[in-house]
Design a protein around this motif. Structure first.
Motif, PDB file in Angstrom:
ATOM      1  N   ASP A 538      19.603  52.324  41.166  1.00  0.00           N
ATOM      2  CA  ASP A 538      18.351  51.919  40.531  1.00  0.00           C
ATOM      3  C   ASP A 538      18.505  51.878  39.014  1.00  0.00           C
ATOM      4  O   ASP A 538      17.860  51.079  38.326  1.00  0.00           O
ATOM      5  CB  ASP A 538      17.210  52.849  40.937  1.00  0.00           C
ATOM      6  N   GLN A 539      19.381  52.717  38.489  1.00  0.00           N
ATOM      7  CA  GLN A 539      19.659  52.747  37.056  1.00  0.00           C
ATOM      8  C   GLN A 539      20.650  51.644  36.669  1.00  0.00           C
ATOM      9  O   GLN A 539      20.491  50.975  35.649  1.00  0.00           O
ATOM     10  CB  GLN A 539      20.235  54.108  36.674  1.00  0.00           C
ATOM     11  N   PHE A 540      21.661  51.437  37.520  1.00  0.00           N
ATOM     12  CA  PHE A 540      22.702  50.450  37.225  1.00  0.00           C
ATOM     13  C   PHE A 540      22.138  49.029  37.164  1.00  0.00           C
ATOM     14  O   PHE A 540      22.453  48.258  36.253  1.00  0.00           O
ATOM     15  CB  PHE A 540      23.800  50.524  38.295  1.00  0.00           C
ATOM     16  N   GLY A 541      21.308  48.657  38.145  1.00  0.00           N
ATOM     17  CA  GLY A 541      20.850  47.279  38.278  1.00  0.00           C
ATOM     18  C   GLY A 541      20.298  46.677  37.008  1.00  0.00           C
ATOM     19  O   GLY A 541      20.755  45.619  36.556  1.00  0.00           O
ATOM     20  N   PRO A 542      19.307  47.297  36.352  1.00  0.00           N
ATOM     21  CA  PRO A 542      18.719  46.680  35.159  1.00  0.00           C
ATOM     22  C   PRO A 542      19.572  46.829  33.899  1.00  0.00           C
ATOM     23  O   PRO A 542      19.273  46.195  32.883  1.00  0.00           O
ATOM     24  CB  PRO A 542      17.388  47.448  34.992  1.00  0.00           C
ATOM     25  N   THR A 543      20.628  47.657  33.924  1.00  0.00           N
ATOM     26  CA  THR A 543      21.384  47.908  32.697  1.00  0.00           C
ATOM     27  C   THR A 543      22.751  47.235  32.667  1.00  0.00           C
ATOM     28  O   THR A 543      23.378  47.173  31.604  1.00  0.00           O
ATOM     29  CB  THR A 543      21.579  49.426  32.482  1.00  0.00           C
ATOM     30  N   THR A 544      23.236  46.729  33.811  1.00  0.00           N
ATOM     31  CA  THR A 544      24.501  45.999  33.789  1.00  0.00           C
ATOM     32  C   THR A 544      24.317  44.695  33.028  1.00  0.00           C
ATOM     33  O   THR A 544      23.198  44.216  32.840  1.00  0.00           O
ATOM     34  CB  THR A 544      24.994  45.728  35.222  1.00  0.00           C
ATOM     35  N   ASP A 545      25.441  44.092  32.597  1.00  0.00           N
ATOM     36  CA  ASP A 545      25.342  42.899  31.752  1.00  0.00           C
ATOM     37  C   ASP A 545      24.825  41.679  32.499  1.00  0.00           C
ATOM     38  O   ASP A 545      24.412  40.708  31.872  1.00  0.00           O
ATOM     39  CB  ASP A 545      26.697  42.591  31.109  1.00  0.00           C
ATOM     40  N   GLY A 546      24.858  41.694  33.824  1.00  0.00           N
ATOM     41  CA  GLY A 546      24.340  40.576  34.610  1.00  0.00           C
ATOM     42  C   GLY A 546      23.297  41.026  35.603  1.00  0.00           C
ATOM     43  O   GLY A 546      23.458  40.849  36.814  1.00  0.00           O
ATOM     44  N   ALA A 547      22.219  41.613  35.117  1.00  0.00           N
ATOM     45  CA  ALA A 547      21.205  42.201  36.004  1.00  0.00           C
ATOM     46  C   ALA A 547      20.583  41.165  36.932  1.00  0.00           C
ATOM     47  O   ALA A 547      20.203  41.485  38.062  1.00  0.00           O
ATOM     48  CB  ALA A 547      20.123  42.883  35.171  1.00  0.00           C
ATOM     49  N   TYR A 548      20.478  39.913  36.483  1.00  0.00           N
ATOM     50  CA  TYR A 548      19.871  38.877  37.322  1.00  0.00           C
ATOM     51  C   TYR A 548      20.682  38.673  38.606  1.00  0.00           C
ATOM     52  O   TYR A 548      20.125  38.418  39.673  1.00  0.00           O
ATOM     53  CB  TYR A 548      19.774  37.557  36.546  1.00  0.00           C
ATOM     54  N   ASP A 583      32.143  49.745  28.217  1.00  0.00           N
ATOM     55  CA  ASP A 583      32.019  49.078  29.505  1.00  0.00           C
ATOM     56  C   ASP A 583      30.577  48.604  29.658  1.00  0.00           C
ATOM     57  O   ASP A 583      29.661  49.410  29.781  1.00  0.00           O
ATOM     58  CB  ASP A 583      32.384  50.052  30.632  1.00  0.00           C
ATOM     59  N   TYR A 584      30.384  47.284  29.640  1.00  0.00           N
ATOM     60  CA  TYR A 584      29.039  46.744  29.792  1.00  0.00           C
ATOM     61  C   TYR A 584      28.761  46.296  31.230  1.00  0.00           C
ATOM     62  O   TYR A 584      27.616  46.118  31.605  1.00  0.00           O
ATOM     63  CB  TYR A 584      28.827  45.557  28.854  1.00  0.00           C
ATOM     64  N   ARG A 585      29.813  46.122  32.037  1.00  0.00           N
ATOM     65  CA  ARG A 585      29.595  45.726  33.425  1.00  0.00           C
ATOM     66  C   ARG A 585      29.082  46.916  34.230  1.00  0.00           C
ATOM     67  O   ARG A 585      28.152  46.793  35.025  1.00  0.00           O
ATOM     68  CB  ARG A 585      30.907  45.173  34.007  1.00  0.00           C
TER      69      ARG A 585
END
Length: 659
Positions: A538-548, A583-585
């Motif tokens: 739930d934390q990873f999804g909106p913060t990774t560089d390609g959340a869409y 690391d932005y991914r």
């Protein structure tokens, strides 16, 4: 002894990458990377190969900062990117250089304030198009230079965004934007073909027609919210007129390649995933002025690269296939697929040449990337370049059977000797990928040289086994991918050379996710290594560089059911957590939360003195992969020390450079 027995010897091995062939097929070059004198950076140089395979390779360039991205012009001159710092220039960006076919010294062709990032030359015309970034408010190249200098002098790094995304993998996006510039016979390279492109050319790929008349490029367009998709755009080189020629709301159209006769275009089509279905990649062909035609709808493989033969009669593609990566020919009229190579290698950098010849790089887990020639009759000839290193063991295959009867295949490395070896389960990233080609960064032979057997399975979600196999575990990462990995481990543990009583699991990215999931769902392993792993979905999804992209794949319920952090209390295995701050991914917040919760809530929490068996290797300046050779060396030192402590009872000895 082999180069894998000593990390310094291993990192000193030369590494081959990239390939370029002249339009007439008479010249062939590659790049070879080696360590600099301080052993802190890999620098690449361009080497010429003998297409006939008779003469040894010879080095062409000798710059202090290296050269890359070679491409031939129609006249046989060699273009490449290079940094040539002067005494007072500091660290300028890469410029475009030319090495004449007639001989002599290389000279600079084009320098841009933000650097040159790519170049494509026409096969039959004196024309080249390059990619270079401009600040959005710049009124031309000279103004761009002044604005960059103003930002630098005032120490301004702020970026004002109006759209998504704002970063990619390991770098911030903006404030500049990529443009295409003309470098024709009558141009100085500063003629902008893409005025005001916005973010459309970020991560784009493009091709230039053989006659130099037009460009076709992938073109990014925004969708609702933070979504985006790729369309195809044709740009007239003389006028800069831009025309959208193909788009599909539910798919990304990418990697365009123009037929040498100029009449058609080939490209990949990747459908957008949903929570119920993974993406599908197929090959399409479009005759200019007509609608696109999907060529490989009935082929149960994903094309990973596309090229035309010089006579425009066939498309040459690569695709993952059963732990290999063969070359295939696709009929551009019927879509019929013919396999051209039948060996245990994975091919890349495929370059068709006149006379039915194909040049390529190939590799496997038995040999690093090396150049080859594939003749029209299918004969494969290795071309002299760099000697392959001797291996410290043997490579074999293991096939397990999942509970539903699906075969799960793996590569297994075994150390020299006859004694059973402790097993390391190494899980690949992606998750849409395969253990099918040599990887310098994730290399099993460094562990095998230390006496470990290394298992590299392709569980559900892996490519090369068909669309149904990719769908195994889609939206349910803790399902079939996990049970497939356990089935593969069971099969490896039955091997007489494997000591099933001493095992560890490790992985990076999605492999790190699976390592985290494994730690909370079984105690069969003696140690777990999680590199850049997803922890709280739930934390990873909106913060990774390609959340869409992530939002397309999993619903809120799926995210909840498959998040490793919910099982932290069940973790009873010592864990080594590794992460780079850049690391932005998989953002650093995943590791920070994992580390805190391991020490606080796991089955092996820190004691009253703050001590625990868990470890955290943190890199403030590294990204998703940990690329600097001195840092990669420490990575392997820490991992092998951690494995030695928990699988062999060896005293923990961290590298001296960690203090």
């Amino acid at each position: 002894m082999t180069a894998f027995d000593d990390l310094d010897d291993y990192f000193a091995l030369p590494r081959v990458s990239g390939l370029a062939v002249s339009p007439d097929g008479s010249r062939l070059v590659t790049t070879v990377s080696t360590l600099n004198d301080k052993r802190t950076e890999f620098l690449s140089a361009i080497w010429e190969l003998d297409p006939a395979g008779l003469e040894p390779a010879r080095r062409l360039t000798h710059g202090l900062k290296g050269e890359s991205a070679p491409v031939f012009t129609t006249h046989g001159d060699l273009l490449f990117l290079a940094v040539r710092p002067g005494e007072d220039e500091g660290k300028p960006p890469a410029a475009l250089w030319r090495l004449p076919a007639s001989g002599g010294e290389a000279f600079e062709v084009l320098a841009m304030p933000g650097g040159v990032t790519a170049a494509v030359s026409a096969r039959a015309a004196d024309a080249t198009v390059v990619t270079a970034p401009l600040l959005p408010s710049s009124a031309g190249v000279d103004d761009d230079k002044a604005r960059r200098e103003a930002r630098k002098e005032n120490k301004v790094s702020a970026i004002l965004h109006t759209g998504y995304p704002i970063r990619q993998w390991d770098h911030d996006l903006g404030p500049d934007q990529p443009h295409l510039f003309d470098l024709g016979a009558d141009s100085d390279g500063r003629r902008d073909l893409t005025a005001d492109p916005g973010a459309a050319l970020r991560e784009a790929t493009f091709d230039l027609s053989a006659d130099g008349g037009f460009v076709v490029t992938s073109w990014q367009v925004p969708g609702p919210g933070s979504a985006m998709r790729w369309t195809l755009v044709r740009i007239d080189r003389a006028t800069g007129e831009r025309t959208k020629i193909a788009e599909e709301p539910g798919a990304d159209l990418e990697h365009p390649v123009i037929a040498p006769d100029g009449h058609a275009l080939a490209f990949t089509r990747e459908t957008h995933s949903t929570p119920d279905s993974p993406p599908r990649i197929t090959l399409s062909r479009m005759r200019f002025g007509e609608d696109p035609v999907e060529l490989t709808a009935d082929w149960d493989r994903w094309p990973s690269s596309v090229a035309w033969t010089p006579d425009s009669s066939a498309l040459i593609v690569t695709a993952d296939d059963g732990g290999r990566g063969p070359i295939f020919s696709v009929d551009p009229a019927s879509g019929a697929v013919t396999r051209l190579t039948d060996d245990d290698f994975t091919y890349s950098d495929v370059r068709p040449a006149p006379g039915g010849v194909i040049y390529a790089l190939r590799s496997s887990y038995a040999v690093p990337q090396h150049p080859v020639r594939i003749d029209a009759d299918g004969t494969v000839t290795e071309l002299p370049c760099v000697d392959a290193p001797a291996l410290p063991g043997t490579l074999t295959e293991v096939t397990a059977t999942a509970a539903d009867g699906t075969p799960i295949r793996s590569w297994l490395t075994l150390p020299a000797g006859d004694e059973p070896a402790p097993l390391v389960l190494w899980i690949h990233g992606g998750p849409l990928g395969s253990w099918n080609s040599w990887h310098w960064r994730w290399n099993p032979w460094l562990l095998t040289a230390q006496g470990y057997a290394v298992l590299m399975p392709d569980p559900g979600l892996s490519t090369g086994y068909g669309q149904d196999f990719i769908a195994r575990g889609w939206g349910a990462w803790g399902g079939e991918p996990y049970t497939d990995l356990m089935a593969a481990t069971d099969a490896a543990c039955a091997h007489p050379r494997v000591d099933a009583s001493r095992t560890a699991a490790m992985g990076g990215s999605f492999g790190g996710y699976m390592a985290n999931w494994i730690a909370g769902h079984t105690d069969r392993f003696d140690a777990v290594v999680s590199h850049a792993g997803l922890w709280a979905l739930d934390q990873f999804g909106p913060t990774t560089d390609g959340a869409y992209w992530w939002a397309r794949e999993m619903t809120e319920q799926m995210t909840h059911q498959n998040s490793p952090h919910r099982s932290v209390g069940e973790i009873a295995t010592p864990m080594l957590v590794i992460h780079g701050d850049k690391d932005y991914r998989v953002p650093i917040g995943e590791a920070l939360r994992l580390w805190y919760e391991l020490l606080t809530y796991s089955g092996l929490p820190a004691d009253d003195n703050g001590e625990s068996p868990h470890r955290f290797l943190y890199y403030p300046t590294e990204n998703h992969w940990v690329l600097a050779p001195q840092h990669a060396k420490i990575w392997y030192q820490v991992v092998t020390a951690f494995l030695g402590e928990h699988l062999r009872g060896e005293p923990a000895r961290p590298p001296e450079l960690l203090g």
